[in-house]
Design a protein around this motif. Structure first.
Motif, short mmCIF file in Angstrom:
data_model
loop_
_atom_site.label_atom_id
_atom_site.label_comp_id
_atom_site.label_asym_id
_atom_site.label_seq_id
_atom_site.Cartn_x
_atom_site.Cartn_y
_atom_site.Cartn_z
N GLY A 1 1.29 4.87 16.82
CA GLY A 1 1.18 5.24 18.23
C GLY A 1 -0.22 5.62 18.67
N VAL A 2 -1.21 5.25 17.88
CA VAL A 2 -2.60 5.55 18.23
C VAL A 2 -3.07 4.52 19.25
N SER A 3 -3.71 4.97 20.30
CA SER A 3 -4.23 4.02 21.29
C SER A 3 -5.60 4.47 21.77
N ARG A 4 -6.36 3.49 22.16
CA ARG A 4 -7.68 3.73 22.74
C ARG A 4 -7.82 2.83 23.96
N PRO A 5 -8.69 3.19 24.87
CA PRO A 5 -8.91 2.29 26.01
C PRO A 5 -9.40 0.94 25.54
N ARG A 6 -8.96 -0.11 26.20
CA ARG A 6 -9.39 -1.46 25.84
C ARG A 6 -10.70 -1.78 26.51
N GLY A 7 -11.40 -2.74 25.98
CA GLY A 7 -12.66 -3.18 26.57
C GLY A 7 -13.83 -2.39 26.02
N ARG A 8 -14.95 -2.62 26.63
CA ARG A 8 -16.16 -1.94 26.16
C ARG A 8 -16.12 -0.47 26.52
N ARG A 9 -16.69 0.30 25.64
CA ARG A 9 -16.74 1.74 25.89
C ARG A 9 -17.82 2.04 26.92
N ALA A 10 -17.48 2.93 27.83
CA ALA A 10 -18.47 3.34 28.83
C ALA A 10 -19.50 4.24 28.17
N GLU A 11 -20.73 3.96 28.44
CA GLU A 11 -21.81 4.79 27.90
C GLU A 11 -22.52 5.47 29.04
N LEU B 1 -8.36 7.86 9.34
CA LEU B 1 -9.77 7.51 9.34
C LEU B 1 -10.14 6.81 10.64
N TYR B 2 -9.32 5.88 11.08
CA TYR B 2 -9.56 5.18 12.36
C TYR B 2 -9.57 6.18 13.51
N GLU B 3 -8.63 7.11 13.52
CA GLU B 3 -8.55 8.11 14.59
C GLU B 3 -9.77 9.03 14.59
N SER B 4 -10.30 9.32 13.40
CA SER B 4 -11.40 10.28 13.30
C SER B 4 -12.75 9.67 13.64
N ARG B 5 -12.81 8.36 13.79
CA ARG B 5 -14.08 7.69 14.09
C ARG B 5 -13.96 6.92 15.40
N PRO B 6 -14.06 7.60 16.54
CA PRO B 6 -13.88 6.92 17.83
C PRO B 6 -14.91 5.83 18.10
N GLU B 7 -16.05 5.87 17.42
CA GLU B 7 -17.07 4.85 17.64
C GLU B 7 -16.79 3.58 16.83
N TYR C 1 0.85 -1.18 0.00
CA TYR C 1 0.00 0.00 0.00
C TYR C 1 0.89 1.24 0.00
N PRO C 2 0.50 2.26 -0.76
CA PRO C 2 1.29 3.50 -0.77
C PRO C 2 1.27 4.16 0.61
N PRO C 3 2.32 4.89 0.95
CA PRO C 3 2.39 5.54 2.26
C PRO C 3 1.18 6.44 2.56
N GLN C 4 0.69 7.14 1.54
CA GLN C 4 -0.45 8.02 1.76
C GLN C 4 -1.70 7.23 2.13
N PHE C 5 -1.90 6.07 1.52
CA PHE C 5 -3.05 5.22 1.86
C PHE C 5 -2.94 4.77 3.31
N LYS C 6 -1.74 4.38 3.73
CA LYS C 6 -1.54 3.94 5.11
C LYS C 6 -1.87 5.06 6.09
N ALA C 7 -1.37 6.25 5.79
CA ALA C 7 -1.62 7.41 6.66
C ALA C 7 -3.11 7.75 6.69
N ASP C 8 -3.76 7.68 5.55
CA ASP C 8 -5.19 7.98 5.49
C ASP C 8 -6.01 6.94 6.25
N ALA C 9 -5.60 5.67 6.20
CA ALA C 9 -6.32 4.63 6.92
C ALA C 9 -6.23 4.86 8.42
N VAL C 10 -5.06 5.21 8.91
CA VAL C 10 -4.88 5.49 10.34
C VAL C 10 -5.67 6.73 10.73
#
Length: 72
Positions: A46-56, A15-21, A4-13
């Motif tokens: 280096g992107v991280s999110r809390p593990r487990g179910r999200r608190a609602e 996208l993941y960062e921009s959609r916390p749900e 995958y081109p570097p730009q695609f990789k960056a865009d994929a990450v």
């Protein structure tokens, strides 16, 4: 193995960062890439999110007994 081109990789990450749900699995499926490919890219970035179910937020206020137990 696909390359995958570097730009695609960056865009994929990004996208993941921009959609916390969204999960990594959902984003990877939407992009048509392997789950582990995206997971590795996210870790490398280096992107991280809390593990487990999200608190609602509770839909209803706690009952007096629940509020008392929470205070203890």
């Amino acid at each position: 193995m696909k390359k995958y081109p570097p730009q695609f990789k960056a865009d994929a990450v990004a996208l993941y960062e921009s959609r916390p749900e969204a999960t990594i699995r959902q984003v990877a499926a939407g992009l048509g890439i392997n789950l582990e490919t995206l997971r590795n890219r996210v870790r490398a970035a280096g992107v991280s999110r809390p593990r487990g179910r999200r608190a609602e937020a509770p839909a209803e206020p706690p009952t007096p007994l629940e509020a008392e137990n929470a205070a203890l």
